[in-house]
Design an enzyme around this catalytic site. Structure first.
Site, PDB file in Angstrom:
ATOM      1  CG  HIS A 304      58.424  20.577 -17.339  1.00 40.34           C
ATOM      2  ND1 HIS A 304      58.989  21.500 -17.045  1.00 40.34           N
ATOM      3  CD2 HIS A 304      58.519  19.224 -17.462  1.00 40.34           C
ATOM      4  CE1 HIS A 304      60.758  20.480 -17.199  1.00 40.34           C
ATOM      5  NE2 HIS A 304      59.735  19.457 -17.213  1.00 40.34           N
ATOM      6  CG  ASP A 361      58.290  12.126 -18.496  1.00 43.11           C
ATOM      7  OD1 ASP A 361      59.050  10.953 -18.956  1.00 43.11           O
ATOM      8  OD2 ASP A 361      58.522  11.980 -17.537  1.00 43.11           O
TER       9      ASP A 361
HETATM   10  N1  ACO Z   1      46.757  17.569 -14.441  1.00 43.28           N
HETATM   11  C1  ACO Z   1      45.679  18.379 -14.271  1.00 43.28           C
HETATM   12  N2  ACO Z   1      46.202  19.702 -14.000  1.00 43.28           N
HETATM   13  C2  ACO Z   1      47.479  19.773 -13.575  1.00 43.28           C
HETATM   14  C3  ACO Z   1      48.645  19.478 -14.301  1.00 43.28           C
HETATM   15  C4  ACO Z   1      48.093  17.500 -14.784  1.00 43.28           C
HETATM   16  N3  ACO Z   1      48.865  16.682 -15.624  1.00 43.28           N
HETATM   17  N4  ACO Z   1      49.778  19.715 -13.743  1.00 43.28           N
HETATM   18  C5  ACO Z   1      49.223  20.824 -13.454  1.00 43.28           C
HETATM   19  N5  ACO Z   1      47.819  21.467 -13.109  1.00 43.28           N
HETATM   20  C6  ACO Z   1      47.596  22.140 -12.665  1.00 43.28           C
HETATM   21  C7  ACO Z   1      47.051  22.290 -11.015  1.00 43.28           C
HETATM   22  O1  ACO Z   1      45.919  21.680 -10.389  1.00 43.28           O
HETATM   23  C8  ACO Z   1      47.614  23.976 -11.269  1.00 43.28           C
HETATM   24  O2  ACO Z   1      45.744  24.303 -11.042  1.00 43.28           O
HETATM   25  P1  ACO Z   1      44.932  25.209  -9.812  1.00 43.28           P
HETATM   26  O3  ACO Z   1      46.051  25.992 -10.416  1.00 43.28           O
HETATM   27  O4  ACO Z   1      44.014  25.692 -10.590  1.00 43.28           O
HETATM   28  O5  ACO Z   1      45.845  24.792  -9.247  1.00 43.28           O
HETATM   29  C9  ACO Z   1      48.143  24.224 -12.194  1.00 43.28           C
HETATM   30  O6  ACO Z   1      48.274  23.068 -13.364  1.00 43.28           O
HETATM   31  C10 ACO Z   1      49.854  24.517 -12.107  1.00 43.28           C
HETATM   32  O7  ACO Z   1      50.095  22.808 -11.144  1.00 43.28           O
HETATM   33  P2  ACO Z   1      51.730  22.970  -9.855  1.00 43.28           P
HETATM   34  O8  ACO Z   1      50.872  21.400  -9.192  1.00 43.28           O
HETATM   35  O9  ACO Z   1      51.158  24.156  -9.041  1.00 43.28           O
HETATM   36  O10 ACO Z   1      52.591  23.798 -11.260  1.00 43.28           O
HETATM   37  P3  ACO Z   1      53.972  22.435 -11.156  1.00 43.28           P
HETATM   38  O11 ACO Z   1      54.822  22.822 -11.866  1.00 43.28           O
HETATM   39  O12 ACO Z   1      54.025  22.266  -9.861  1.00 43.28           O
HETATM   40  O13 ACO Z   1      54.284  21.273 -11.356  1.00 43.28           O
HETATM   41  C11 ACO Z   1      54.214  18.851 -12.523  1.00 43.28           C
HETATM   42  C12 ACO Z   1      54.439  20.532 -12.874  1.00 43.28           C
HETATM   43  C13 ACO Z   1      54.328  18.238 -11.134  1.00 43.28           C
HETATM   44  C14 ACO Z   1      55.053  18.334 -14.146  1.00 43.28           C
HETATM   45  C15 ACO Z   1      52.347  18.550 -12.280  1.00 43.28           C
HETATM   46  O14 ACO Z   1      52.201  19.170 -13.959  1.00 43.28           O
HETATM   47  C16 ACO Z   1      51.911  17.555 -12.843  1.00 43.28           C
HETATM   48  O15 ACO Z   1      52.014  16.706 -11.743  1.00 43.28           O
HETATM   49  N6  ACO Z   1      51.710  16.796 -14.071  1.00 43.28           N
HETATM   50  C17 ACO Z   1      51.325  15.226 -14.027  1.00 43.28           C
HETATM   51  C18 ACO Z   1      53.429  14.347 -13.561  1.00 43.28           C
HETATM   52  C19 ACO Z   1      53.917  14.420 -15.260  1.00 43.28           C
HETATM   53  O16 ACO Z   1      53.757  14.205 -15.938  1.00 43.28           O
HETATM   54  N7  ACO Z   1      54.960  14.533 -14.348  1.00 43.28           N
HETATM   55  C20 ACO Z   1      56.551  14.227 -15.190  1.00 43.28           C
HETATM   56  C21 ACO Z   1      57.161  15.764 -15.697  1.00 43.28           C
HETATM   57  S1  ACO Z   1      58.088  15.694 -16.536  1.00 43.28           S
HETATM   58  C22 ACO Z   1      59.859  15.833 -15.817  1.00 43.28           C
HETATM   59  O17 ACO Z   1      59.821  14.967 -14.685  1.00 43.28           O
HETATM   60  C23 ACO Z   1      60.404  14.049 -16.994  1.00 43.28           C
END
Ligand code: ACO
Length: 427
Positions: A304, A361
């Site tokens: 998140h 979720d």
């Molecule tokens: N699975 C694997 N790796 C992940 C995940 C994941 N679900 N989420 C983040 N990471 C990793 C990224 O690859 C990144 O790694 P790095 O630093 O080695 O490059 C690091 O964690 C940070 O990720 P970001 O994308 O920069 O974090 P951000 O805050 O932008 O993303 C997000 C948040 C979009 C929710 C992300 O965690 C994600 O894609 N999750 C999966 C989708 C999801 O469940 N969305 C629902 C969110 S809740 C809502 O909106 C109601």
């Protein structure tokens, strides 16, 4: 005493005021930055940028706290109705009994939608995603019910119309997609039960209201009712900032919510769990894919932007998930996979180092499946729940004396000025 931050650039010192929130959050006010220095800030994804002050929702991502108008989400999930929660978000205080009764009357009176709207549904291709349809229908409402937004009473009329009709439209889209007769709203049923009845009642099998199902839906909607400046809410505020009408702003918010990184994640989680089940794969297969930087796969329902610990909503919905399956004597193989996946992920350095925990979720799709909601309607369910938050945020923004048209800037990296070349002279 005012607190400032000093910035030195090209020999010029600039003092930027610091703004404090009621829970101690701090922001540097850069509204004079460009005028005084010619500089802008760069913050892709706006992860470090506040775009407004707001008195609606407080969240602390490090501590896993979420409160609506000061009230902890845990207390609302335990004691409030969804209607009360919507009233709280939109009006700032919990309603008295009299106010709640009046609110209920307004919601009941406005629950029907114009019969002509059914024509829109009938002409949509059957395979259309319900989120695309709902977003279009909300926008179309504006043509049937002109928006009134000068006086508080007029805004209330539009707001209650939206809150009430969104359920009817969502249930209608489901019925029509199945080729079934539309079920009309009933004034003797409360908000959640009324929606369930419109979804599942049929001339051949009357729907029996199950209080456990109503409770699960009530909690699901309360947990989703607001989440401060997330992607869809910011969209609602941005569209509203051009003074576009409320229906258009909400419809845009719905389109933003649809994406799998945001509200579409609840559908994506179930698809991921199903994929694991159908392949007969171990959860380690999904974990390895999620960790592989050459693979775009992400563990859906994990991570998140704000929460760097457990999402407090995820803790509540996980309990609801167990309760509803037990009460309805259901077993869902996807729940076993989800629990195994969570347990394994929380042992992995990759997830812990990046503070990736289950979000709301991760378990909510299993709750929705237990209620009988089809997978492609999951994000629609989220949208109905989020509506009070979008409305409250829109209303706050249009009354905010500091709110301006949203118009970010950029750093241009394209070619410098060059001459137009007539087509016959191009190489
Ligand atoms: N699975 C694997 N790796 C992940 C995940 C994941 N679900 N989420 C983040 N990471 C990793 C990224 O690859 C990144 O790694 P790095 O630093 O080695 O490059 C690091 O964690 C940070 O990720 P970001 O994308 O920069 O974090 P951000 O805050 O932008 O993303 C997000 C948040 C979009 C929710 C992300 O965690 C994600 O894609 N999750 C999966 C989708 C999801 O469940 N969305 C629902 C969110 S809740 C809502 O909106 C109601």
């Amino acid at each position: 005493m005012s607190v400032t931050v000093k910035m030195v650039f090209e020999g010029q010192t600039l003092e930027l005021p610091v703004i404090f929130g009621s829970e101690g959050e701090r922001a540097i006010d850069i509204s004079e930055l460009r005028r005084k220095t010619g500089l802008i800030t760069m913050d892709p994804g706006l992860a470090n940028t506040g775009t407004c002050t707001s008195s609606i929702t407080f969240m602390d991502g490090e501590k896993g706290i979420l409160r609506y108008r000061g009230i902890p989400i845990e207390q609302l999930a335990r004691q409030a109705t969804f209607k009360e929660t919507a009233y709280l978000l939109i009006n700032g205080e919990l309603p008295t009994r009299k106010e709640l009764n009046r609110f209920s009357v307004l919601l009941n009176d406005r629950s029907l939608v114009h019969e002509d709207m059914q024509g829109f549904f009938q002409n949509y291709p059957r395979a259309s995603h319900p989120m695309g349809i709902l977003s279009a229908m909300i926008n179309a409402l504006r043509s049937f019910y002109p928006e009134l937004q000068t006086l508080k009473e007029e805004i209330n009329m539009t707001v209650t119309r939206l809150l009430s009709k969104v359920r009817t439209l969502a249930a209608m889209s489901y019925k029509i997609s199945r080729g079934h007769k539309v079920v009309y709203p009933r004034s003797d049923l409360a908000y959640c039960a009324n929606f369930l009845n419109m979804m599942f009642d049929s001339p051949v099998r009357p729907y029996e209201i199950d209080e456990d199902v109503v409770k699960a839906l009530r909690i699901f909607w309360i947990l989703h009712a607001d989440h401060e400046q997330n992607c869809s809410t910011s969209t609602v505020r941005i569209v509203g900032s051009s003074r576009a009408n409320l229906y258009a702003a909400i419809s845009s918010g719905m389109a933003a919510l649809w994406g799998p990184l945001h509200g579409g994640a609840n559908q994506a989680v179930i698809e991921m769990l199903n994929q694991i089940k159908e392949r007969g794969a171990k959860v380690s297969w999904a974990l390895e894919k999620a960790k592989d930087k050459n693979d775009p796969f992400r563990l859906m329902g994990f991570g998140h932007r704000v929460y760097k610990t457990f999402d407090p909503r995820a803790k509540i919905i996980k309990k609801v998930c167990h309760q509803i399956l037990k009460k309805r004597k259901l077993s869902d193989p996807l729940l076993d996979i989800a629990m195994a996946l969570e347990e394994a992920a929380l042992k992995e350095d990759y997830f812990m180092e990046r503070h990736l925990y289950p979000n709301v979720d991760f378990y909510s799709g299993i709750v929705l499946r237990a209620i009988g909601i089809p997978t492609n309607m999951f994000t629609v369910m989220f949208a109905i729940g989020r509506l009070p938050g979008w409305i409250a945020q829109w209303e706050e923004s249009i009354h905010d004396p500091n709110w301006k048209l949203c118009r970010p800037r950029q750093i241009y990296t394209g070619p410098k000025a060059k001459e137009y070349v007539p087509i016959d002279e191009r190489g």
